[in-house]
Enzyme design. Structure first.
Site, mmCIF file in Angstrom:
data_model
loop_
_atom_site.group_PDB
_atom_site.id
_atom_site.type_symbol
_atom_site.label_atom_id
_atom_site.label_comp_id
_atom_site.label_asym_id
_atom_site.label_seq_id
_atom_site.Cartn_x
_atom_site.Cartn_y
_atom_site.Cartn_z
ATOM 1 N N SER A 6 -11.850 19.739 41.084
ATOM 2 C CA SER A 6 -10.953 19.750 39.918
ATOM 3 C C SER A 6 -11.185 21.026 39.128
ATOM 4 O O SER A 6 -12.291 21.261 38.625
ATOM 5 C CB SER A 6 -11.248 18.542 39.033
ATOM 6 O OG SER A 6 -10.721 18.786 37.746
ATOM 7 N N HIS A 31 -7.498 20.361 43.109
ATOM 8 C CA HIS A 31 -7.041 19.287 42.218
ATOM 9 C C HIS A 31 -6.716 19.855 40.839
ATOM 10 O O HIS A 31 -7.554 20.509 40.208
ATOM 11 C CB HIS A 31 -8.152 18.234 42.115
ATOM 12 C CG HIS A 31 -7.785 17.021 41.317
ATOM 13 N ND1 HIS A 31 -7.104 15.952 41.851
ATOM 14 C CD2 HIS A 31 -8.024 16.700 40.019
ATOM 15 C CE1 HIS A 31 -6.947 15.017 40.926
ATOM 16 N NE2 HIS A 31 -7.489 15.449 39.809
ATOM 17 N N ASP A 33 -5.402 18.932 37.007
ATOM 18 C CA ASP A 33 -5.249 17.862 36.025
ATOM 19 C C ASP A 33 -4.266 18.274 34.939
ATOM 20 O O ASP A 33 -4.563 19.163 34.144
ATOM 21 C CB ASP A 33 -6.610 17.545 35.398
ATOM 22 C CG ASP A 33 -7.531 16.854 36.392
ATOM 23 O OD1 ASP A 33 -7.148 15.797 36.909
ATOM 24 O OD2 ASP A 33 -8.632 17.390 36.663
ATOM 25 N N MET A 35 -2.555 17.224 31.597
ATOM 26 C CA MET A 35 -2.702 16.278 30.473
ATOM 27 C C MET A 35 -1.772 16.694 29.346
ATOM 28 O O MET A 35 -1.671 17.883 29.033
ATOM 29 C CB MET A 35 -4.145 16.284 29.976
ATOM 30 C CG MET A 35 -5.155 15.990 31.077
ATOM 31 S SD MET A 35 -6.816 15.923 30.400
ATOM 32 C CE MET A 35 -7.783 15.801 31.926
ATOM 33 N N HIS A 64 -2.466 15.914 39.577
ATOM 34 C CA HIS A 64 -2.724 14.618 38.941
ATOM 35 C C HIS A 64 -2.095 14.641 37.552
ATOM 36 O O HIS A 64 -2.588 15.319 36.662
ATOM 37 C CB HIS A 64 -4.253 14.423 38.897
ATOM 38 C CG HIS A 64 -4.715 13.217 38.161
ATOM 39 N ND1 HIS A 64 -6.043 13.032 37.813
ATOM 40 C CD2 HIS A 64 -4.062 12.111 37.705
ATOM 41 C CE1 HIS A 64 -6.174 11.877 37.181
ATOM 42 N NE2 HIS A 64 -4.987 11.300 37.091
ATOM 43 N N MET A 66 -1.373 13.165 34.014
ATOM 44 C CA MET A 66 -1.855 12.203 33.012
ATOM 45 C C MET A 66 -0.956 12.410 31.805
ATOM 46 O O MET A 66 -1.336 13.060 30.816
ATOM 47 C CB MET A 66 -3.329 12.486 32.677
ATOM 48 C CG MET A 66 -4.284 11.999 33.751
ATOM 49 S SD MET A 66 -5.859 12.879 33.722
ATOM 50 C CE MET A 66 -5.426 14.304 34.705
ATOM 51 N N MET A 135 -9.265 5.954 39.433
ATOM 52 C CA MET A 135 -10.075 6.660 38.429
ATOM 53 C C MET A 135 -11.415 5.943 38.272
ATOM 54 O O MET A 135 -11.466 4.726 38.095
ATOM 55 C CB MET A 135 -9.374 6.688 37.067
ATOM 56 C CG MET A 135 -8.128 7.549 36.988
ATOM 57 S SD MET A 135 -8.344 9.254 37.529
ATOM 58 C CE MET A 135 -9.577 9.859 36.378
ATOM 59 N N ASP A 173 -11.630 9.734 41.544
ATOM 60 C CA ASP A 173 -11.703 10.849 40.600
ATOM 61 C C ASP A 173 -12.528 10.453 39.377
ATOM 62 O O ASP A 173 -12.171 9.508 38.672
ATOM 63 C CB ASP A 173 -10.261 11.205 40.191
ATOM 64 C CG ASP A 173 -10.155 12.412 39.273
ATOM 65 O OD1 ASP A 173 -11.187 13.024 38.955
ATOM 66 O OD2 ASP A 173 -9.015 12.730 38.884
HETATM 67 C C1 DX5 Z 1 -10.479 13.378 34.401
HETATM 68 C C2 DX5 Z 1 -9.852 14.217 35.482
HETATM 69 C C3 DX5 Z 1 -10.788 14.587 36.545
HETATM 70 C C4 DX5 Z 1 -11.976 15.391 36.067
HETATM 71 C C5 DX5 Z 1 -13.109 15.140 37.007
HETATM 72 O O1 DX5 Z 1 -9.503 12.966 33.524
HETATM 73 O O2 DX5 Z 1 -8.764 13.518 36.084
HETATM 74 O O3 DX5 Z 1 -10.145 15.220 37.632
HETATM 75 O O4 DX5 Z 1 -11.723 16.755 35.975
HETATM 76 O O5 DX5 Z 1 -14.244 15.756 36.501
HETATM 77 P P1 DX5 Z 1 -15.718 15.276 36.880
HETATM 78 O O6 DX5 Z 1 -15.860 15.374 38.364
HETATM 79 O O7 DX5 Z 1 -16.575 16.230 36.124
HETATM 80 O O8 DX5 Z 1 -15.837 13.854 36.391
HETATM 81 ZN ZN ZN Z 2 -7.942 14.326 38.046
#
Ligand code: DX5
Ligand code: ZN
Length: 211
Positions: A6, A31, A33, A35, A64, A66, A135, A173
């Site tokens: 990620s 990956h 993220d 948000m 991903h 969110m 998750m 994840d």
């Molecule tokens: C959390 C994200 C993850 C995050 C994982 O909301 O979806 O992808 O970056 O990070 P680690 O591996 O540090 O938990």
């Molecule tokens: Zn993620």
């Protein structure tokens, strides 16, 4: 085990070099993220930044979402042709329609479960998605602690997948490291996302330790 670092834990001051480095270190996916500051209490990146990631990456993207308005964000990120585009079931009233929209755009649809969301909520989606992302932390931030009861959920999910769609992959994840990778493998996980673990050392060594 396939590994998707990620980039949330990467150094954004040199993002392209970071993406090149994880690709050279033999990751399987990158990956990303996304948000929106509404579904989760954090904001990350938009298409301008993803464009730089695409330029630097030699591996397929795993995006991903969110966010609150999934359909809007699917339109925003589909042009980057990720391998997977995942959305949270907690934020979607018309999941079959969204899955079909993603597939019609030539992308593999995936559905995401928060740690407290039961597998019943997606049982009837299993036959139409390519992946379920489980998750193992509450989404929003990197570097959080793995929630252990997720392992039991993954095992039950694996049983339902065998019935409905054996080709459907399971991705996990949050808080993934060498400390829990064996348990995740035993539970039937296909792909792990790892942020803080991979980006806090030698990338190739860290990725290899999860494979
Ligand atoms: C959390 C994200 C993850 C995050 C994982 O909301 O979806 O992808 O970056 O990070 P680690 O591996 O540090 O938990
Ligand atoms: Zn993620």
């Amino acid at each position: 085990m396939l590994v998707a670092p990620s980039i949330l834990s990467a150094n954004f001051g040199k993002l392209e070099a970071e993406v090149q480095a994880i690709c050279a270190a033999d990751c399987d996916f990158v990956h990303i993220d996304v948000m929106d500051g509404h579904f989760v209490p954090n904001l990350t990146l938009g298409p301008v930044v993803v464009e730089s990631v695409v330029k630097a990456s030699t591996k397929p993207l795993d995006i991903h979402l969110m966010v609150q308005n999934n359909s809007f964000f699917v339109d925003l990120f589909a042009p980057f042709k990720p391998e997977f585009l995942s959305f949270h079931i907690e934020e979607e009233k018309h999941a079959n329609r969204l899955v079909q929209k993603i597939r019609d755009l030539g992308i593999k649809p995936a559905v995401v479960l928060n740690p407290h969301t039961g597998i019943e909520s997606i049982e009837y989606l299993l036959e139409v998605v390519d992946m379920v992302l489980v998750m193992s932390v509450n989404p929003g931030f990197g570097g959080q602690k793995f929630i252990p009861n997720v392992l039991e959920k993954i095992k039950r999910l694996k049983d339902r997948i065998e019935i409905w769609n054996p080709k459907c992959l399971i991705e996990v994840d949050g808080g993934v490291s060498s400390a829990n990778i064996e348990l995740l493998r035993e539970a039937g996980v296909d792909i792990v996302v790892a942020g803080s673990y991979v980006f806090s050392g030698d990338y190739a060594q860290k990725i290899a330790s999860l494979k």
